[in-house]
Every structure is written in C-alpha cells, then in structure tokens.
Design an enzyme around this catalytic site. Structure first.
Site, mmCIF file in Angstrom:
data_model
loop_
_atom_site.group_PDB
_atom_site.id
_atom_site.type_symbol
_atom_site.label_atom_id
_atom_site.label_comp_id
_atom_site.label_asym_id
_atom_site.label_seq_id
_atom_site.Cartn_x
_atom_site.Cartn_y
_atom_site.Cartn_z
ATOM 1 N N SER A 12 0.852 -1.186 0.000
ATOM 2 C CA SER A 12 0.000 0.000 0.000
ATOM 3 C C SER A 12 0.886 1.233 0.000
ATOM 4 C CB SER A 12 -0.878 0.001 1.249
ATOM 5 O OG SER A 12 -0.077 0.289 2.367
ATOM 6 N N LYS A 13 0.246 2.373 -0.013
ATOM 7 C CA LYS A 13 0.998 3.629 -0.106
ATOM 8 C C LYS A 13 1.998 3.789 1.043
ATOM 9 C CE LYS A 13 -2.025 6.351 -3.021
ATOM 10 N NZ LYS A 13 -1.516 5.734 -4.244
ATOM 11 N N ARG A 14 1.714 3.122 2.151
ATOM 12 C CA ARG A 14 2.646 3.189 3.278
ATOM 13 C C ARG A 14 4.039 2.696 2.877
ATOM 14 N NH1 ARG A 14 2.087 -0.486 6.835
ATOM 15 N NH2 ARG A 14 0.469 -1.597 5.705
ATOM 16 N N HIS A 15 4.067 1.757 1.912
ATOM 17 C CA HIS A 15 5.342 1.167 1.503
ATOM 18 C C HIS A 15 6.051 1.974 0.427
ATOM 19 C CE1 HIS A 15 2.978 -2.404 2.919
ATOM 20 N NE2 HIS A 15 4.073 -2.523 3.626
ATOM 21 N N GLY A 16 5.379 3.004 -0.073
ATOM 22 C CA GLY A 16 5.970 3.782 -1.160
ATOM 23 C C GLY A 16 5.004 3.810 -2.316
#
Ligand code: GLU
Length: 477
Positions: free
Chosen positions: A246-250
């Site tokens: 998800s966006k948390r990972h980039g």
C-alpha cells in the site's frame, strides 16, 4: 460442471475497475495474463469494469490505458466497457428467471435485518435465506424486488484453481446472491460472469482476493450451463514488512514508476518475477518470459516488493536496450515526471553519449545525471568542486595536453596516450590530469570517464571547453 476444453485457443483478460490510479498489483495481474496468452498464441483482452458508476471515473480509465501502453501490454481488439453491456447482463438475469435458476425476492431491508437479528440471537448463520426462493410466482406482490440466483445449499463447491489447488467451500456458506438490484441494474458479480463468457475468456487469472467470488460466480455458470473458465488466483503483492502493498510502503501506482524513470522492459521483468519463477532466472527478455510463463511456476505465497531488485533488473535492461528505445522512453519519463523536455540537440547529444553511459544507470534520471556533461552548453557552469580545480597548475596541465589533442587521432587509445604523455611530463598520476579535465569538460568533479566524455563530445567541443576553463584559470591568477 463442464470446463472449457483444453484445445480451445487461450483467451485471457485483465478487468480493472477504473476507480483510482492503476495499482502495480493490477499491472502484475495484467502482465501474467498477457504472458500466458502471448506465449500460447492466444488472445489477451481488456475490460474496464465501470459498472460502479459512483466510483468509476474517465480519468482512471485513461490512467489504465496509459499504464498498459507504457508497460507494452498490448491487448486484442477494443477495450470493453462493462457498463455499456448492462442490457446484456439484464437479459441473462431474465433467462435465469425464466429457467427457474433465479427468482424474484420481494424481501424488504427491514425483513432482511430482522431475519439476521433472529439468526444472531439463535447463534445461527446470518446468511439471508429468502422465503421467496420457492414462492409460486402467482403469489408475487406488485412491489419492488431484486433478482437472486439460487445457490446450492447442500454439499460443497470445489474451485479447481491452478495456483491454489482445489479449494473447497461448503455450500451452506453461500447465499442466494443478488444479480439484479431493485432498480433493475445488474450487479458486478453477474456482469463479470456474463462478460467473461461472452468474451470467450478461457482463463481467469486474477488476485486471490477474488477467490471467494469464484465460488459464487460459479453458480451463474452452472445456472446458464456455460463452461467454466480455468481459474488461477494469484497471491497479492506485499510490501517488505509482509503486509499488503500500500501507499505506506511507497509508490503503488504504475504511473509513479514511469515517473521515477524505470524502463518498462525492466518493470515487466521485475513484475514477472514477483510471484512467479522459472528456475533461477532473474533477468530475461519478453520473448523468454512468454515462452516460460506457466501457472505452475506461480508461487502460492505472496511476493514482497523489493525496490533494490527492481533497480538491479532495470539497470541490466537499460544496458542492453537499443538507443532509440531508450531515447523514446526518456521522453515518456520526462513527461510523466513533469520535467521539461530535452531540446532536439540535447537528444542528439544524449543519443551519442548512450553507448558510454547505459551500462551504469538503473533509472533514466540516473542516466540523465551521467549525461549532464553532454547536455550542457558552453561555457559550462562549474560546480563548487570543479571550482577547486581552477588554478595555474590546472592551466599548465591543460596547456600541455592541448597540442596532443589537436594532433592525434580522436580514438580511445590515442586519447589515453595523450593523457599519458602529460602524466609523464608533469610526473603526476592519472587523477591529477583527469581532475582539471573533468572540471573543463563537465564542470563537475564526479563524471563519467574523461576518455568517454572526450569521445562523446568530439575534438572541437572538447578543445573549446578546455580553452574556456583555461580562460577561467588565467583570469583567477
Ligand atoms: N474488477 C476487479 C478488480 O479490479 C477484477 C475482477 C476480475 O478479475 O474478475 O479487482
């Protein structure tokens, strides 16, 4: 239940919902479908699942088309709009009504809610069991209704999945799903099955978040007497921490990867390896991937996204790509990244520099960074470190070098010999000659090799830059 005969030509599809940026997970699913079809002389289709009108946007559809184009995932025929096929979906629902495989359910929201509350109180399953399933149509009221498909209630449904193996679902866990809403519009679950059938899809390769849907969708195939596609539910992509990417990972959007300057061939190669393997092969061409790709090589457990690996693979692809392809992709990269275009003269100079640089860049911005010396115009700006080379010593070294450069042939060996002569004359190492030369040619201290820079720039431009720099040295004395 029948399954499509194995000798029919393969037809796969990617069926994205246009509700946001195209996710790299969708790109990977598209790639697997593309590889599977292309490697078997089959067809690969694109269907835009825009049935959900509230969430679908034309921009997202455009993003999908652009993402597919960037990734080189060509599809056969036109992209199909699911929404535009609504009349056909309704027709199938009516056929199921007529055959008795589906029924009209007049239950109100309140009735369903109180059914659930009672079931909860008794500790029973809250799956709705409509009393209308067996009702005589003569008893139907003149009231709004939904159309439900009769799911099997006894026994089990087995999804024969090419990746997950046989997945068994107890039929008492299936409800009679709604295929037409009370406003007469078809549901997504109906639309997927009708479209896959009508488009002749033989293999449904998709994310394993759709595995449960498969059991429910099979009910419709059964009701219509249609052959089942081959199912392959592939594990999702995880981030480095083992959680769904998800966006948390980039970056998760395909466009973001183009804007970061990854070559599409490298992206395809890396995404193919994300959840699929062929022996120990890490680096391969599209032709190899098409030849090798098979569902038996797809892993059952989720793959973790690893930017380092992506970059390494990308670097290997840039190194072997032909120059025209690199230049074409660089134009796309600059546009995606919102960077200014290069002028046509800069493009020509970049093209001339590629042979010396393409083995050392993992992304296009890295490549452009290495090509700065070739893109710069005279007089070349000096950065802080290059400024430190401004001295009478530098001036003397370059003065010594100039006649050798004016007279010898403009080839690697001759240039190397010219530098060697200056090293001898001044009794210094290579670095002492290279440093002022780097400052003169590139205006920087960190550059590609001085020999490569001179070869790329040519004699006239190299000598002119050296003279410019000598002028700065002289003025500072
Ligand atoms: N539209 C679904 C999605 O974007 C795909 C459905 C399918 O592949 O059957 O997840």
């Amino acid at each position: 239940m029948t399954v499509a005969p194995s000798d029919t030509p393969v037809v796969t599809r990617i069926a994205p919902s246009p509700t946001g940026d195209m996710h790299i997970g969708t790109a990977r699913t598209a790639l697997f479908n593309w590889l599977y079809a292309r490697g078997r002389g089959g067809k690969f289709l694109l269907r835009i699942e825009d049935t959900d009108r509230a969430r679908s946007t034309p921009e997202a559809t455009q993003g999908i088309l652009e993402g597919m184009a960037w990734l080189g995932l060509d599809y056969d025929g036109e992209a199909v709009s699911q929404f535009e096929r609504a009349a056909r979906h309704v027709e199938v629902a009516e056929e199921m009504l007529a055959s008795g495989a589906a029924y009209k359910c007049f239950a109100t929201q309140e009735e369903i809610e109180s059914f659930r509350e009672a079931a909860r109180a008794e500790g029973k399953s809250t799956l709705y069991r409509s009393p209308w399933r067996h009702a005589d149509p003569a008893t139907h009221p003149d009231a709004p209704y939904v159309v439900r498909v009769k799911a099997p209630r006894e026994g089990v449904t087995v999804i024969r999945d090419e990746v997950q193996g046989d997945v068994t679902i107890r039929n008492d866990q299936l409800d009679d799903m709604i295929v037409l809403r009370s406003d007469g519009t078809p549901t997504y679950m109906l639309a997927v099955v009708v479209d896959d059938h009508d488009m002749g899809v033989t293999h449904v390769i998709r994310g394993d978040d759709h595995l449960n849907n498969a059991a429910r969708q099979m009910t419709i195939y059964e009701a219509m007497g249609w052959p089942l596609p081959v199912y392959a539910h592939i594990p999702l992509i995880f981030g480095p921490d083992g959680k769904k990417m998800s966006k948390r990972h980039g970056a998760t959007g395909v466009k973001e990867y183009q804007a970061m300057g990854y070559p599409s061939a490298g992206m395809r190669n890396y995404l193919a390896r994300l959840g699929w393997s062929h022996g120990d092969d890490e680096f391969f061409t599209d032709a190899q991937a098409q030849e090798w790709f098979d569902l038996s090589g797809v892993n059952k457990s989720p793959a973790r996204f690893d930017t380092k690996k992506l970059e390494n693979i990308c670097g290997q692809h840039i190194a072997v790509m032909d120059d025209a392809a690199i230049l074409g992709e660089i134009e796309g990269y600059l546009a995606a990244a919102g960077e200014p275009d290069l002028t046509s003269s800069q493009m020509t100079r970049l093209g001339a520099a590629l042979y010396a640089l393409k083995g050392a860049a993992k992304t296009y911005p890295q490549l452009i960074e290495k090509a700065r010396f070739a893109l710069a115009d005279r007089p070349v700006d000096l950065d802080e470190k290059a400024h430190k080379q401004v001295s009478s010593v530098s001036n003397g070294i370059l003065e010594e070098l100039t006649p050798h450069l004016q007279n010898g042939s403009w080839e690697r060996e001759a240039l190397e010999a010219a530098v060697g002569k200056v090293m001898e004359a001044h009794d210094v190492g290579f670095g002492k000659v290279a440093a002022p030369l780097r400052a003169a040619l590139a205006g920087r201290a960190v550059t590609p090799s001085v020999l490569d820079m001179m070869l790329v720039l040519g004699r006239d431009e190299s000598l002119a830059r050296i003279a410019d720099f000598q002028g700065v040295c002289a003025a500072a004395e």
